[in-house]
Scaffold this active site. Sequence first.
Site, short mmCIF file in Angstrom:
data_model
loop_
_atom_site.label_atom_id
_atom_site.label_comp_id
_atom_site.label_asym_id
_atom_site.label_seq_id
_atom_site.Cartn_x
_atom_site.Cartn_y
_atom_site.Cartn_z
N CYS A 108 -3.28 5.40 1.28
CA CYS A 108 -4.56 4.86 0.53
C CYS A 108 -5.42 6.05 0.96
O CYS A 108 -5.88 5.74 2.08
CB CYS A 108 -5.05 3.40 0.74
SG CYS A 108 -6.36 3.03 0.12
N CYS A 111 -9.36 4.36 1.16
CA CYS A 111 -9.67 3.42 2.45
C CYS A 111 -8.49 3.34 3.20
O CYS A 111 -7.82 4.20 3.82
CB CYS A 111 -10.29 2.31 1.78
SG CYS A 111 -9.56 1.46 0.30
N SER A 112 -7.94 2.11 3.01
CA SER A 112 -6.58 1.82 4.05
C SER A 112 -6.11 0.61 3.44
O SER A 112 -5.32 -0.13 4.20
CB SER A 112 -7.19 1.47 5.33
OG SER A 112 -8.45 0.07 5.12
N CYS A 113 -5.88 0.55 2.12
CA CYS A 113 -4.95 -0.47 1.47
C CYS A 113 -3.72 -0.66 1.86
O CYS A 113 -3.19 0.58 2.03
CB CYS A 113 -5.20 -0.30 -0.05
SG CYS A 113 -6.76 -0.50 -0.80
#
Lengths: 209, 226
Positions: A108, A111-113
Amino acid sequence: MPHDHSDHPHAVLPSDPALRVKALETILTRKGLIDPAALDEIIDTYQNKIGPQNGARVVARAWSDPAFKAALLADADPVLAELGYYGRQGEHMVVVENTPTQHNMVVCTLCSCYPWPLLGIPPGWYKSDAYRARAVREPRGVLADFGVSLPAETAVRVWDSTAEVRYLVLPMRPAGSEDLDEDALADLVSRDSMIGTALASKPDEGALT
Amino acid sequence: MSRVHDMGGRFGDGPVMPDSPDAPIFATDWHARALAVTLACGALGKWNIDISRHARERLSPKDYTRFSYYEKWISALADLLVETGVLTREDLEGKDDAGVHALASKALKAEAVAAVLAKGGPANRDSAIATSFAPGDRVKTRHPGGSALVDGGHTRLPGYATGACGEILLQHGAHVLPDSNAHGLGESPEPLYAVVFKASELWAHPEHPNDEVVLDLWQSYLEAEA
């Protein structure tokens, strides 16, 4: 510029991050806006109940049961819901299969999905600038950081999780695992192999991470 | 027009450092508390996931770069709590009156946590916008990139994939449009697709001629390739 401030309210809180969290938690608790017991429950859930063991069970079953695998690849959500692997950050799942000609890897960049119901909370490296920046441009260089080298006939397909769809990699079943049952197979499926930065372990290696 | 979080393809970050097999899920206690406080505050219902993401993205570039992951979370949370009127700056300074808050009835209770986490928050919606593309169709992403709705606003079209030609791989149905939802402009659901790009379409020096990158992109990010 929307909502851009030169003086963000967070600057009022202590700068040390541990103290900043503590201060916010204290204020919110005093006002009845959060319940410390609920925080404990959230932490316990992701520390002890939901983690990569969930994803590993799905992979092991897919390796063992062709009909399950076909259904999983065609439309993962109902299959996973039936196993109880549904919830926050896993509402829309797609499972992508590694083959000798295609290796899948998930990132991702914005962000950090990450698929929480199947893998839990993402590791630090998944959230790092280095991984987010490099995985899309030089996935093979990133794989080398993990000690993984792919043959030239294997193309890499990197999935950048830009929406609420979450991706799980179905690694290739390792050679020598033909006689193993699902429990033994699940032990070969590391977290990283379901992100695509590792391969499934061989039976004599055991899972690494 | 890009923001600092939009780092896909950036050079100079050095190696990725894999963790050890026995690394704890939370490196320190405050990481776990930061995650839990953030999730619990979401239950107050004052914002959605897109507003929350945007709050992290619009930390100043200096803060975004120097903050660790959960520092971004907790700082963006403090900003959101003040912006939405849940708390005041005086509250953050510890000058609050210690009275019970009007929103206290919405506080997430321990016994509700399992159900809330299991319920999730699906982003698919019915949409009046017809699907324009089918798998195999050639498309081009919008250029210039950035939010079409709000200057400097939230978008999920990364800078590295603007003005790029690719092919529709999957249809995901219609999903909430973050560009709109992050700014309180409504969910504005529209068709969402997985679009596959040749690495050579995105990078000057791709590692391998057959490598690809797939992104999930909303219909308004795309046009038919000329």
